[in-house]
Motif scaffolding. Structure first.
Motif, PDB file in Angstrom:
ATOM      1  N   ASN A   1      -7.074   4.525   2.284  1.00 45.72           N
ATOM      2  CA  ASN A   1      -6.386   5.806   2.559  1.00 45.72           C
ATOM      3  C   ASN A   1      -4.994   5.849   1.928  1.00 45.72           C
ATOM      4  O   ASN A   1      -4.252   6.804   2.118  1.00 45.72           O
ATOM      5  CB  ASN A   1      -6.350   6.110   4.073  1.00 45.72           C
ATOM      6  CG  ASN A   1      -5.585   5.056   4.862  1.00 45.72           C
ATOM      7  OD1 ASN A   1      -4.971   4.155   4.287  1.00 45.72           O
ATOM      8  ND2 ASN A   1      -5.618   5.165   6.178  1.00 45.72           N
TER       9      ASN A   1
ATOM     10  N   ASP B   1      -6.773  -0.715   4.024  1.00 43.42           N
ATOM     11  CA  ASP B   1      -6.172  -1.116   2.744  1.00 43.42           C
ATOM     12  C   ASP B   1      -4.851  -1.865   2.896  1.00 43.42           C
ATOM     13  O   ASP B   1      -4.633  -2.908   2.272  1.00 43.42           O
ATOM     14  CB  ASP B   1      -6.023   0.094   1.793  1.00 43.42           C
ATOM     15  CG  ASP B   1      -5.268   1.273   2.403  1.00 43.42           C
ATOM     16  OD1 ASP B   1      -5.003   1.265   3.626  1.00 43.42           O
ATOM     17  OD2 ASP B   1      -4.955   2.222   1.655  1.00 43.42           O
ATOM     18  N   GLY B   2      -3.974  -1.344   3.739  1.00 38.66           N
ATOM     19  CA  GLY B   2      -2.671  -1.991   3.889  1.00 38.66           C
ATOM     20  C   GLY B   2      -2.819  -3.407   4.422  1.00 38.66           C
ATOM     21  O   GLY B   2      -2.220  -4.359   3.896  1.00 38.66           O
TER      22      GLY B   2
ATOM     23  N   VAL C   1      -2.254   4.552   2.609  1.00 40.31           N
ATOM     24  CA  VAL C   1      -1.114   4.788   3.519  1.00 40.31           C
ATOM     25  C   VAL C   1      -1.169   3.777   4.665  1.00 40.31           C
ATOM     26  O   VAL C   1      -2.244   3.271   5.002  1.00 40.31           O
ATOM     27  CB  VAL C   1      -1.169   6.253   4.052  1.00 40.31           C
ATOM     28  CG1 VAL C   1      -2.446   6.541   4.808  1.00 40.31           C
ATOM     29  CG2 VAL C   1       0.041   6.587   4.925  1.00 40.31           C
ATOM     30  N   TYR C   2       0.002   3.454   5.201  1.00 43.99           N
ATOM     31  CA  TYR C   2       0.083   2.746   6.475  1.00 43.99           C
ATOM     32  C   TYR C   2      -0.048   3.834   7.548  1.00 43.99           C
ATOM     33  O   TYR C   2       0.936   4.223   8.181  1.00 43.99           O
ATOM     34  CB  TYR C   2       1.420   2.033   6.627  1.00 43.99           C
ATOM     35  CG  TYR C   2       1.623   0.782   5.786  1.00 43.99           C
ATOM     36  CD1 TYR C   2       0.559   0.093   5.223  1.00 43.99           C
ATOM     37  CD2 TYR C   2       2.917   0.278   5.600  1.00 43.99           C
ATOM     38  CE1 TYR C   2       0.774  -1.074   4.482  1.00 43.99           C
ATOM     39  CE2 TYR C   2       3.131  -0.887   4.867  1.00 43.99           C
ATOM     40  CZ  TYR C   2       2.060  -1.558   4.309  1.00 43.99           C
ATOM     41  OH  TYR C   2       2.289  -2.707   3.593  1.00 43.99           O
ATOM     42  N   ASN C   3      -1.262   4.333   7.703  1.00 40.25           N
ATOM     43  CA  ASN C   3      -1.469   5.533   8.502  1.00 40.25           C
ATOM     44  C   ASN C   3      -0.942   5.383   9.924  1.00 40.25           C
ATOM     45  O   ASN C   3      -0.316   6.282  10.472  1.00 40.25           O
ATOM     46  CB  ASN C   3      -2.969   5.862   8.504  1.00 40.25           C
ATOM     47  CG  ASN C   3      -3.252   7.260   8.971  1.00 40.25           C
ATOM     48  OD1 ASN C   3      -2.431   8.154   8.770  1.00 40.25           O
ATOM     49  ND2 ASN C   3      -4.385   7.453   9.613  1.00 40.25           N
TER      50      ASN C   3
HETATM   51 MG   LIG Z   1      -4.201   2.425   5.186  1.00 37.42          MG
END
Ligand SMILES: [Mg+2]
Ligand SMILES: Cc1ncc(C[n+]2csc(CCOP(=O)(O)OP(=O)(O)O)c2C)c(N)n1
Length: 514
Positions: free
Chosen positions: A439, A412-413, A441-443
Protein backbone atom coordinates in the motif's frame (compact mmCIF):
# COMPACT_ATOMS: atom_id res chain seq x y z
CA UNK A 1 37.40 -32.23 21.72
CA UNK A 2 37.58 -28.42 21.72
CA UNK A 3 35.06 -26.31 23.62
CA UNK A 4 33.07 -25.36 20.51
CA UNK A 5 32.61 -28.98 19.52
CA UNK A 6 31.63 -29.97 23.06
CA UNK A 7 28.94 -27.29 22.85
CA UNK A 8 27.59 -28.35 19.44
CA UNK A 9 27.50 -31.99 20.56
CA UNK A 10 25.76 -30.99 23.79
CA UNK A 11 23.18 -29.00 21.85
CA UNK A 12 22.41 -31.91 19.51
CA UNK A 13 22.28 -34.41 22.37
CA UNK A 14 19.92 -31.99 24.16
CA UNK A 15 17.49 -31.98 21.22
CA UNK A 16 18.56 -28.63 19.74
CA UNK A 17 19.11 -29.53 16.11
CA UNK A 18 18.70 -26.30 14.20
CA UNK A 19 21.05 -23.32 14.30
CA UNK A 20 20.14 -20.03 12.62
CA UNK A 21 23.44 -18.26 12.14
CA UNK A 22 25.26 -15.13 11.10
CA UNK A 23 28.85 -15.75 12.18
CA UNK A 24 32.10 -13.77 12.34
CA UNK A 25 35.74 -14.32 13.29
CA UNK A 26 35.02 -15.06 16.95
CA UNK A 27 32.62 -17.89 16.00
CA UNK A 28 34.83 -19.70 13.47
CA UNK A 29 35.55 -22.67 15.73
CA UNK A 30 31.84 -23.11 16.35
CA UNK A 31 31.23 -22.96 12.57
CA UNK A 32 33.83 -25.65 11.78
CA UNK A 33 32.60 -27.77 14.69
CA UNK A 34 29.22 -27.83 12.90
CA UNK A 35 30.97 -29.70 10.07
CA UNK A 36 32.16 -32.42 12.41
CA UNK A 37 28.85 -33.05 14.14
CA UNK A 38 25.86 -34.73 12.50
CA UNK A 39 22.37 -33.73 13.48
CA UNK A 40 22.53 -29.93 13.42
CA UNK A 41 20.80 -28.16 10.53
CA UNK A 42 22.51 -24.81 9.93
CA UNK A 43 20.55 -22.01 8.30
CA UNK A 44 22.25 -18.77 7.31
CA UNK A 45 20.41 -15.45 7.71
CA UNK A 46 21.84 -12.36 6.01
CA UNK A 47 20.85 -10.08 8.89
CA UNK A 48 20.59 -10.96 12.56
CA UNK A 49 16.95 -9.86 12.74
CA UNK A 50 16.25 -12.71 10.32
CA UNK A 51 18.20 -15.09 12.55
CA UNK A 52 16.34 -14.30 15.79
CA UNK A 53 12.95 -13.96 14.08
CA UNK A 54 13.40 -17.34 12.39
CA UNK A 55 14.36 -18.93 15.71
CA UNK A 56 11.12 -17.46 17.12
CA UNK A 57 9.00 -19.00 14.35
CA UNK A 58 10.81 -22.32 14.78
CA UNK A 59 10.38 -22.39 18.57
CA UNK A 60 6.67 -21.63 18.36
CA UNK A 61 6.02 -24.46 15.93
CA UNK A 62 8.49 -27.05 17.23
CA UNK A 63 7.73 -26.35 20.92
CA UNK A 64 11.44 -26.64 21.57
CA UNK A 65 14.36 -24.26 21.14
CA UNK A 66 16.40 -23.57 18.05
CA UNK A 67 19.85 -22.12 18.59
CA UNK A 68 21.21 -18.95 17.04
CA UNK A 69 24.81 -17.99 16.39
CA UNK A 70 25.51 -14.27 16.62
CA UNK A 71 28.64 -12.15 16.31
CA UNK A 72 29.56 -10.26 19.52
CA UNK A 73 27.57 -7.27 20.83
CA UNK A 74 26.76 -5.74 17.43
CA UNK A 75 25.49 -9.02 15.96
CA UNK A 76 23.31 -9.52 19.00
CA UNK A 77 22.17 -5.88 18.82
CA UNK A 78 21.02 -6.35 15.22
CA UNK A 79 18.93 -9.30 16.41
CA UNK A 80 17.49 -7.69 19.53
CA UNK A 81 14.23 -6.34 18.08
CA UNK A 82 13.08 -9.83 17.09
CA UNK A 83 14.55 -11.23 20.30
CA UNK A 84 12.23 -8.79 22.07
CA UNK A 85 9.30 -10.20 20.07
CA UNK A 86 10.33 -13.77 20.92
CA UNK A 87 10.70 -12.88 24.57
CA UNK A 88 7.17 -11.43 24.63
CA UNK A 89 5.90 -14.57 22.88
CA UNK A 90 7.67 -16.77 25.48
CA UNK A 91 9.43 -18.68 22.75
CA UNK A 92 12.15 -21.13 23.76
CA UNK A 93 15.52 -20.13 22.23
CA UNK A 94 19.24 -20.68 22.88
CA UNK A 95 21.45 -17.85 21.64
CA UNK A 96 25.18 -18.43 21.28
CA UNK A 97 27.00 -15.12 21.05
CA UNK A 98 30.70 -15.16 20.27
CA UNK A 99 33.04 -12.77 22.09
CA UNK A 100 36.71 -11.87 22.02
CA UNK A 101 39.07 -14.33 23.67
CA UNK A 102 39.11 -13.72 27.43
CA UNK A 103 42.69 -12.38 27.38
CA UNK A 104 41.95 -10.07 24.41
CA UNK A 105 39.08 -8.17 26.00
CA UNK A 106 41.33 -5.90 28.08
CA UNK A 107 42.73 -4.31 24.88
CA UNK A 108 39.34 -2.85 23.97
CA UNK A 109 39.52 -3.90 20.30
CA UNK A 110 36.88 -2.37 17.99
CA UNK A 111 34.13 -4.99 18.44
CA UNK A 112 34.30 -4.97 22.25
CA UNK A 113 31.09 -4.12 24.13
CA UNK A 114 29.01 -5.13 27.15
CA UNK A 115 27.31 -8.16 25.61
CA UNK A 116 25.69 -9.31 28.85
CA UNK A 117 24.28 -5.83 29.33
CA UNK A 118 22.78 -5.87 25.84
CA UNK A 119 21.36 -9.37 26.23
CA UNK A 120 19.81 -9.07 29.68
CA UNK A 121 16.62 -7.08 28.93
CA UNK A 122 15.62 -9.67 26.32
CA UNK A 123 16.84 -12.89 27.97
CA UNK A 124 15.77 -14.80 31.05
CA UNK A 125 19.15 -16.42 31.37
CA UNK A 126 22.53 -14.89 30.46
CA UNK A 127 25.95 -16.37 31.07
CA UNK A 128 29.49 -15.93 29.79
CA UNK A 129 31.45 -19.17 29.75
CA UNK A 130 34.65 -18.61 31.77
CA UNK A 131 36.73 -21.36 30.10
CA UNK A 132 36.55 -24.22 27.61
CA UNK A 133 36.00 -26.77 30.37
CA UNK A 134 32.71 -25.04 31.28
CA UNK A 135 31.26 -24.65 27.80
CA UNK A 136 29.41 -27.98 27.51
CA UNK A 137 27.90 -27.66 30.99
CA UNK A 138 26.88 -24.03 30.32
CA UNK A 139 25.30 -25.11 27.04
CA UNK A 140 23.31 -27.81 28.78
CA UNK A 141 22.15 -25.27 31.36
CA UNK A 142 21.14 -22.90 28.57
CA UNK A 143 18.99 -25.63 26.98
CA UNK A 144 17.28 -26.29 30.31
CA UNK A 145 16.71 -22.57 30.87
CA UNK A 146 15.25 -22.13 27.38
CA UNK A 147 13.06 -25.22 27.67
CA UNK A 148 11.60 -24.25 31.03
CA UNK A 149 7.92 -23.78 30.24
CA UNK A 150 6.29 -21.86 28.80
CA UNK A 151 9.58 -21.04 27.00
CA UNK A 152 12.49 -18.71 27.69
CA UNK A 153 15.35 -16.95 26.00
CA UNK A 154 18.77 -18.20 27.11
CA UNK A 155 21.88 -16.35 25.92
CA UNK A 156 25.27 -17.99 26.26
CA UNK A 157 28.30 -15.84 25.50
CA UNK A 158 31.27 -17.75 24.21
CA UNK A 159 34.71 -16.06 24.34
CA UNK A 160 36.78 -17.31 21.40
CA UNK A 161 39.35 -19.12 23.56
CA UNK A 162 36.61 -21.07 25.35
CA UNK A 163 35.68 -22.33 21.88
CA UNK A 164 39.18 -23.30 20.72
CA UNK A 165 40.72 -24.65 23.95
CA UNK A 166 40.29 -28.25 25.05
CA UNK A 167 36.74 -28.85 26.29
CA UNK A 168 34.96 -31.71 28.03
CA UNK A 169 32.66 -34.50 26.96
CA UNK A 170 28.99 -33.82 26.19
CA UNK A 171 27.08 -32.48 29.19
CA UNK A 172 23.62 -33.78 30.02
CA UNK A 173 20.73 -31.30 30.19
CA UNK A 174 19.64 -30.77 33.81
CA UNK A 175 16.08 -31.70 34.63
CA UNK A 176 13.51 -29.21 33.39
CA UNK A 177 10.86 -28.08 35.87
CA UNK A 178 7.21 -28.62 34.93
CA UNK A 179 4.79 -25.73 34.85
CA UNK A 180 3.22 -24.92 38.20
CA UNK A 181 -0.43 -25.95 38.52
CA UNK A 182 -2.76 -23.17 39.60
CA UNK A 183 -3.70 -22.73 43.25
CA UNK A 184 -7.03 -24.02 44.58
CA UNK A 185 -7.88 -20.46 45.77
CA UNK A 186 -7.47 -19.13 42.23
CA UNK A 187 -9.75 -21.85 40.95
CA UNK A 188 -12.37 -21.09 43.62
CA UNK A 189 -12.33 -17.41 42.68
CA UNK A 190 -12.76 -18.19 38.97
CA UNK A 191 -15.60 -20.59 39.77
CA UNK A 192 -17.38 -17.95 41.83
CA UNK A 193 -17.06 -15.46 38.96
CA UNK A 194 -18.40 -17.99 36.44
CA UNK A 195 -21.31 -18.86 38.71
CA UNK A 196 -22.15 -15.24 39.56
CA UNK A 197 -24.58 -14.92 36.62
CA UNK A 198 -22.86 -11.61 35.87
CA UNK A 199 -21.28 -11.04 32.42
CA UNK A 200 -17.99 -12.90 32.41
CA UNK A 201 -15.12 -13.24 29.91
CA UNK A 202 -12.61 -16.08 29.81
CA UNK A 203 -9.51 -14.38 28.40
CA UNK A 204 -7.03 -16.87 26.94
CA UNK A 205 -3.50 -16.73 25.63
CA UNK A 206 -0.34 -18.87 25.56
CA UNK A 207 -0.77 -22.63 25.40
CA UNK A 208 -4.45 -22.26 26.27
CA UNK A 209 -5.03 -21.38 22.59
CA UNK A 210 -4.14 -24.85 21.31
CA UNK A 211 -6.89 -27.13 20.01
CA UNK A 212 -7.55 -29.19 23.13
CA UNK A 213 -7.70 -26.42 25.77
CA UNK A 214 -9.82 -24.30 23.41
CA UNK A 215 -12.21 -27.21 23.17
CA UNK A 216 -12.42 -27.38 26.97
CA UNK A 217 -12.88 -23.60 27.16
CA UNK A 218 -15.70 -23.90 24.61
CA UNK A 219 -17.49 -26.39 26.86
CA UNK A 220 -17.06 -24.09 29.86
CA UNK A 221 -18.47 -21.20 27.83
CA UNK A 222 -21.48 -23.33 26.86
CA UNK A 223 -22.08 -24.43 30.44
CA UNK A 224 -21.78 -20.99 32.01
CA UNK A 225 -22.62 -18.41 29.34
CA UNK A 226 -19.18 -16.88 29.67
CA UNK A 227 -17.68 -15.31 26.55
CA UNK A 228 -14.36 -16.56 25.16
CA UNK A 229 -11.80 -14.02 24.05
CA UNK A 230 -8.11 -14.13 23.20
CA UNK A 231 -5.53 -11.41 23.67
CA UNK A 232 -5.05 -8.95 20.81
CA UNK A 233 -1.91 -10.82 19.80
CA UNK A 234 -0.91 -14.37 20.58
CA UNK A 235 2.05 -16.62 19.85
CA UNK A 236 0.02 -19.41 18.26
CA UNK A 237 -3.70 -20.08 17.91
CA UNK A 238 -5.01 -23.37 16.55
CA UNK A 239 -8.15 -22.57 14.61
CA UNK A 240 -10.31 -23.34 11.60
CA UNK A 241 -12.86 -26.06 10.90
CA UNK A 242 -13.43 -28.58 13.68
CA UNK A 243 -12.00 -26.29 16.34
CA UNK A 244 -13.51 -23.82 18.78
CA UNK A 245 -13.00 -20.38 17.31
CA UNK A 246 -12.09 -17.46 19.48
CA UNK A 247 -12.22 -13.74 18.72
CA UNK A 248 -9.43 -11.43 19.80
CA UNK A 249 -9.70 -8.16 21.69
CA UNK A 250 -9.44 -5.51 18.94
CA UNK A 251 -6.32 -3.31 18.72
CA UNK A 252 -8.18 0.05 18.47
CA UNK A 253 -8.95 1.29 21.99
CA UNK A 254 -12.50 2.44 21.20
CA UNK A 255 -13.42 -0.97 19.78
CA UNK A 256 -11.85 -2.83 22.71
CA UNK A 257 -13.65 -0.65 25.24
CA UNK A 258 -16.96 -1.07 23.40
CA UNK A 259 -16.56 -4.85 23.30
CA UNK A 260 -15.90 -5.08 27.04
CA UNK A 261 -18.23 -2.35 28.27
CA UNK A 262 -20.74 -4.60 30.08
CA UNK A 263 -18.28 -7.19 31.38
CA UNK A 264 -18.17 -7.62 35.18
CA UNK A 265 -15.56 -10.41 35.46
CA UNK A 266 -12.51 -11.29 33.40
CA UNK A 267 -10.90 -14.65 34.17
CA UNK A 268 -7.31 -14.70 32.91
CA UNK A 269 -5.86 -17.96 31.60
CA UNK A 270 -2.21 -17.45 30.61
CA UNK A 271 -3.34 -14.00 29.47
CA UNK A 272 -2.70 -10.50 30.73
CA UNK A 273 -5.44 -8.07 31.74
CA UNK A 274 -6.29 -6.06 28.62
CA UNK A 275 -4.58 -2.67 28.30
CA UNK A 276 -4.05 -0.34 25.35
CA UNK A 277 -1.02 -0.94 23.14
CA UNK A 278 -0.33 2.78 23.69
CA UNK A 279 -1.76 5.60 25.75
CA UNK A 280 -3.80 8.22 23.89
CA UNK A 281 -4.98 11.59 25.25
CA UNK A 282 -8.54 11.24 26.58
CA UNK A 283 -8.67 7.46 26.14
CA UNK A 284 -8.30 4.93 28.96
CA UNK A 285 -5.19 2.76 29.43
CA UNK A 286 -7.27 -0.11 30.81
CA UNK A 287 -9.79 -1.68 28.41
CA UNK A 288 -12.16 -3.10 31.02
CA UNK A 289 -14.84 -0.86 32.55
CA UNK A 290 -14.65 0.46 36.08
CA UNK A 291 -15.97 -2.11 38.54
CA UNK A 292 -15.01 -5.06 36.34
CA UNK A 293 -13.04 -7.56 38.41
CA UNK A 294 -9.96 -9.30 37.05
CA UNK A 295 -9.42 -12.88 38.30
CA UNK A 296 -6.08 -14.47 37.53
CA UNK A 297 -6.78 -18.17 37.20
CA UNK A 298 -3.45 -18.96 35.50
CA UNK A 299 -0.58 -16.54 34.96
CA UNK A 300 1.36 -16.87 31.70
CA UNK A 301 3.89 -18.99 33.61
CA UNK A 302 1.32 -21.40 35.06
CA UNK A 303 -0.38 -24.38 33.50
CA UNK A 304 -3.53 -22.89 31.98
CA UNK A 305 -4.42 -26.10 30.17
CA UNK A 306 -4.68 -27.99 33.43
CA UNK A 307 -6.56 -25.05 34.96
CA UNK A 308 -9.19 -25.21 32.19
CA UNK A 309 -9.62 -28.96 32.63
CA UNK A 310 -9.99 -28.53 36.37
CA UNK A 311 -12.50 -25.71 35.89
CA UNK A 312 -14.54 -27.84 33.46
CA UNK A 313 -14.51 -30.70 35.97
CA UNK A 314 -15.74 -28.56 38.84
CA UNK A 315 -18.46 -27.10 36.63
CA UNK A 316 -19.50 -30.50 35.33
CA UNK A 317 -19.02 -29.09 31.82
CA UNK A 318 -17.46 -32.30 30.47
CA UNK A 319 -20.76 -33.48 28.98
CA UNK A 320 -21.23 -30.36 26.87
CA UNK A 321 -20.47 -30.46 23.17
CA UNK A 322 -17.84 -27.92 22.32
CA UNK A 323 -19.08 -25.32 19.80
CA UNK A 324 -16.64 -26.18 17.02
CA UNK A 325 -16.66 -24.38 13.67
CA UNK A 326 -18.07 -26.24 10.68
CA UNK A 327 -15.98 -26.26 7.49
CA UNK A 328 -17.33 -23.14 5.81
CA UNK A 329 -15.06 -21.40 3.34
CA UNK A 330 -15.91 -18.01 1.84
CA UNK A 331 -16.88 -17.91 -1.84
CA UNK A 332 -14.03 -17.11 -4.21
CA UNK A 333 -14.47 -13.39 -4.90
CA UNK A 334 -14.06 -11.64 -8.26
CA UNK A 335 -13.57 -8.02 -9.29
CA UNK A 336 -11.60 -5.37 -7.52
CA UNK A 337 -9.05 -5.86 -4.78
CA UNK A 338 -10.45 -4.76 -1.44
CA UNK A 339 -9.38 -5.82 2.03
CA UNK A 340 -12.61 -7.83 2.19
CA UNK A 341 -12.15 -9.61 -1.11
CA UNK A 342 -8.55 -10.42 -0.20
CA UNK A 343 -9.61 -11.85 3.13
CA UNK A 344 -12.30 -13.93 1.40
CA UNK A 345 -9.84 -15.27 -1.17
CA UNK A 346 -7.31 -16.21 1.51
CA UNK A 347 -10.05 -17.79 3.64
CA UNK A 348 -11.27 -19.82 0.67
CA UNK A 349 -7.85 -21.10 -0.41
CA UNK A 350 -5.99 -21.54 2.88
CA UNK A 351 -4.60 -25.09 2.74
CA UNK A 352 -5.26 -27.75 5.34
CA UNK A 353 -2.73 -27.46 8.21
CA UNK A 354 -1.34 -24.18 6.90
CA UNK A 355 0.82 -22.13 9.25
CA UNK A 356 -0.11 -18.46 8.97
CA UNK A 357 2.60 -15.96 9.92
CA UNK A 358 0.61 -12.76 10.24
CA UNK A 359 2.21 -9.34 10.04
CA UNK A 360 -0.41 -7.83 7.80
CA UNK A 361 -1.08 -4.82 10.08
CA UNK A 362 -3.96 -2.75 8.64
CA UNK A 363 -4.41 -4.87 5.51
CA UNK A 364 -5.29 -7.91 7.59
CA UNK A 365 -8.03 -6.60 9.84
CA UNK A 366 -10.70 -8.69 8.07
CA UNK A 367 -8.69 -11.88 7.86
CA UNK A 368 -9.60 -13.47 11.16
CA UNK A 369 -13.32 -13.45 10.45
CA UNK A 370 -12.95 -14.84 6.94
CA UNK A 371 -10.73 -17.75 8.04
CA UNK A 372 -12.84 -19.04 10.96
CA UNK A 373 -14.29 -21.88 8.96
CA UNK A 374 -11.25 -22.46 6.73
CA UNK A 375 -9.31 -25.72 6.83
CA UNK A 376 -7.58 -26.21 10.22
CA UNK A 377 -4.48 -24.06 10.62
CA UNK A 378 -2.14 -22.35 13.10
CA UNK A 379 -2.03 -18.55 13.34
CA UNK A 380 1.15 -16.82 14.56
CA UNK A 381 1.27 -13.12 15.46
CA UNK A 382 3.78 -10.51 16.49
CA UNK A 383 3.52 -10.25 20.26
CA UNK A 384 6.15 -7.60 20.89
CA UNK A 385 4.98 -4.91 18.47
CA UNK A 386 8.44 -4.58 16.93
CA UNK A 387 7.76 -4.81 13.20
CA UNK A 388 9.94 -6.88 10.87
CA UNK A 389 9.03 -10.28 12.29
CA UNK A 390 6.71 -11.75 9.67
CA UNK A 391 9.13 -12.89 6.94
CA UNK A 392 11.70 -14.33 9.41
CA UNK A 393 8.99 -15.99 11.54
CA UNK A 394 7.56 -17.67 8.42
CA UNK A 395 11.07 -18.84 7.53
CA UNK A 396 11.62 -20.47 10.93
CA UNK A 397 8.16 -22.03 10.97
CA UNK A 398 8.88 -23.62 7.59
CA UNK A 399 12.14 -25.07 8.92
CA UNK A 400 10.24 -26.52 11.89
CA UNK A 401 7.40 -28.00 9.82
CA UNK A 402 8.69 -29.03 6.37
CA UNK A 403 5.48 -30.93 5.58
CA UNK A 404 3.17 -27.98 6.06
CA UNK A 405 2.53 -24.93 3.87
CA UNK A 406 3.47 -21.63 5.48
CA UNK A 407 1.43 -18.60 4.41
CA UNK A 408 3.11 -15.33 5.31
CA UNK A 409 0.83 -12.29 5.36
CA UNK A 410 3.17 -9.33 5.29
CA UNK A 411 2.70 -5.59 4.98
CA UNK A 412 5.16 -3.58 2.92
CA UNK A 413 6.59 -1.31 5.59
CA UNK A 414 7.15 -4.13 8.05
CA UNK A 415 8.51 -6.40 5.34
CA UNK A 416 11.30 -3.95 4.47
CA UNK A 417 12.94 -4.40 7.90
CA UNK A 418 13.96 -8.01 7.31
CA UNK A 419 13.39 -8.72 3.60
CA UNK A 420 16.63 -10.76 3.53
CA UNK A 421 14.53 -13.62 4.94
CA UNK A 422 13.39 -14.24 1.35
CA UNK A 423 16.94 -15.18 0.40
CA UNK A 424 17.07 -17.74 3.21
CA UNK A 425 13.73 -19.15 2.02
CA UNK A 426 15.16 -19.54 -1.49
CA UNK A 427 18.44 -21.08 -0.35
CA UNK A 428 16.69 -23.57 1.95
CA UNK A 429 13.82 -24.16 -0.53
CA UNK A 430 11.31 -23.43 2.21
CA UNK A 431 7.64 -23.93 1.44
CA UNK A 432 6.41 -20.39 2.11
CA UNK A 433 3.85 -18.43 0.10
CA UNK A 434 4.11 -14.76 0.98
CA UNK A 435 1.25 -12.36 0.36
CA UNK A 436 2.81 -8.91 0.36
CA UNK A 437 0.36 -6.05 0.88
CA UNK A 438 1.87 -3.15 -1.06
CA UNK A 439 0.00 0.00 0.00
CA UNK A 440 3.11 2.20 -0.14
CA UNK A 441 2.34 3.70 3.25
CA UNK A 442 2.77 3.19 6.98
CA UNK A 443 -1.01 3.12 6.99
CA UNK A 444 -1.49 2.39 10.66
CA UNK A 445 0.57 5.42 11.63
CA UNK A 446 -1.79 7.73 9.74
CA UNK A 447 -4.57 6.51 12.03
CA UNK A 448 -2.34 6.76 15.08
CA UNK A 449 -1.46 10.33 14.20
CA UNK A 450 -5.14 11.23 14.40
CA UNK A 451 -5.65 9.14 17.56
CA UNK A 452 -2.95 10.87 19.58
CA UNK A 453 -4.34 14.24 18.51
CA UNK A 454 -1.11 15.36 16.89
CA UNK A 455 -2.94 17.75 14.56
CA UNK A 456 -3.18 17.77 10.78
CA UNK A 457 -0.03 16.44 9.14
CA UNK A 458 1.71 18.70 6.65
CA UNK A 459 3.95 17.59 3.78
CA UNK A 460 6.99 16.94 5.97
CA UNK A 461 5.01 14.86 8.45
CA UNK A 462 3.26 12.91 5.68
CA UNK A 463 6.64 12.16 4.11
CA UNK A 464 7.52 10.31 7.32
CA UNK A 465 4.44 8.09 6.96
CA UNK A 466 4.40 7.40 3.23
CA UNK A 467 6.85 4.94 1.69
CA UNK A 468 6.21 5.50 -2.04
CA UNK A 469 8.32 7.85 -4.21
CA UNK A 470 10.17 5.73 -5.17
CA UNK A 471 7.65 2.89 -5.08
CA UNK A 472 9.17 -0.38 -3.94
CA UNK A 473 9.13 -3.20 -6.48
CA UNK A 474 8.55 -6.31 -4.36
CA UNK A 475 8.57 -8.70 -7.31
CA UNK A 476 11.98 -7.31 -8.20
CA UNK A 477 13.22 -7.69 -4.61
CA UNK A 478 11.95 -11.25 -4.40
CA UNK A 479 13.43 -12.22 -7.77
CA UNK A 480 16.78 -10.71 -6.83
CA UNK A 481 16.88 -13.04 -3.84
CA UNK A 482 15.87 -16.13 -5.80
CA UNK A 483 12.16 -16.15 -4.98
CA UNK A 484 9.60 -16.43 -7.77
CA UNK A 485 7.02 -13.65 -7.61
CA UNK A 486 4.06 -12.07 -9.40
CA UNK A 487 1.97 -8.92 -9.04
CA UNK A 488 -1.81 -8.86 -8.63
CA UNK A 489 -3.90 -5.82 -9.49
CA UNK A 490 -7.35 -7.46 -9.49
CA UNK A 491 -8.78 -10.06 -7.14
CA UNK A 492 -9.03 -12.55 -10.03
CA UNK A 493 -5.29 -12.18 -10.60
CA UNK A 494 -4.71 -12.56 -6.90
CA UNK A 495 -6.72 -15.78 -6.72
CA UNK A 496 -4.77 -17.23 -9.67
CA UNK A 497 -1.39 -16.21 -8.32
CA UNK A 498 -2.10 -17.26 -4.73
CA UNK A 499 -3.13 -20.67 -6.11
CA UNK A 500 0.14 -20.82 -8.07
CA UNK A 501 2.08 -19.98 -4.90
CA UNK A 502 0.29 -22.66 -2.91
CA UNK A 503 0.95 -25.23 -5.66
CA UNK A 504 4.64 -24.31 -5.84
CA UNK A 505 6.80 -26.45 -3.56
CA UNK A 506 9.13 -23.73 -2.32
CA UNK A 507 8.97 -19.97 -1.76
CA UNK A 508 6.68 -17.76 -3.83
CA UNK A 509 5.61 -14.14 -3.33
CA UNK A 510 2.40 -12.51 -4.49
CA UNK A 511 2.65 -8.73 -4.46
CA UNK A 512 -0.82 -7.28 -3.93
CA UNK A 513 -1.21 -3.73 -5.24
CA UNK A 514 -3.51 -1.80 -2.91
MG1 LIG B 1 1.99 -0.37 4.36
C1 LIG C 1 10.95 -1.70 15.21
C2 LIG C 1 9.80 -0.79 15.00
N1 LIG C 1 9.99 0.40 14.41
C3 LIG C 1 8.96 1.22 14.20
C4 LIG C 1 7.69 0.88 14.60
C5 LIG C 1 6.54 1.84 14.42
N2 LIG C 1 5.59 1.34 13.45
C6 LIG C 1 4.49 0.69 13.81
S1 LIG C 1 3.57 0.23 12.54
C7 LIG C 1 4.65 0.93 11.44
C8 LIG C 1 4.40 0.91 9.98
C9 LIG C 1 3.62 -0.24 9.48
O1 LIG C 1 3.46 -0.10 8.11
P1 LIG C 1 3.15 -1.33 7.21
O2 LIG C 1 3.96 -2.48 7.67
O3 LIG C 1 3.31 -0.93 5.79
O4 LIG C 1 1.64 -1.69 7.54
P2 LIG C 1 0.35 -0.80 7.22
O5 LIG C 1 0.19 0.14 8.35
O6 LIG C 1 0.57 -0.08 5.93
O7 LIG C 1 -0.77 -1.76 7.15
C10 LIG C 1 5.71 1.50 12.09
C11 LIG C 1 6.85 2.17 11.41
C12 LIG C 1 7.53 -0.38 15.22
N3 LIG C 1 6.36 -0.80 15.65
N4 LIG C 1 8.59 -1.19 15.39
Amino acid sequence: MIGAESLVRTLVAGGVNVCFTNPGTSEMHFVTALDRVDGMRCVLGLFEGVVTGAADGYGRMADKPASTLLHLGPGLANGLANLHNANRARTPMVNIVGDHATYHRRYDAPLTSDIEGAARPFSHWVKTSPDAQSVARDGAEAIAAASTPPGRIATLILPADTAWNEGTAIAAVPSIPQRAKVAREALAEALAALRSKEPCVLLLSGKALREHPLNVAGKIARATGAKLLAQTSNARIQRGAGRVSIDRIPYPVDQAVALLKDVRHVVLIEAKAPVGFFAYPNKPSVMTPEGCRIHTLATPLEDGVHALEWLADELGAGGQTAPVEPLKKPEIPTGAITLESLAAAIGALLPDQAIVADESITSGRNLFGFTKGSAPHDWLQNMGGSIGLGLPMATGAAVACPDRKVVCLESDGSGMYTLQALWTQAREKLDVTTVLFNNRVYNILKGELANVGAGNPGRKALDMLEIGRPDIDWCGLANAMGVEASRATTIDEFVDQFRTGLKTKGPYLVEVML
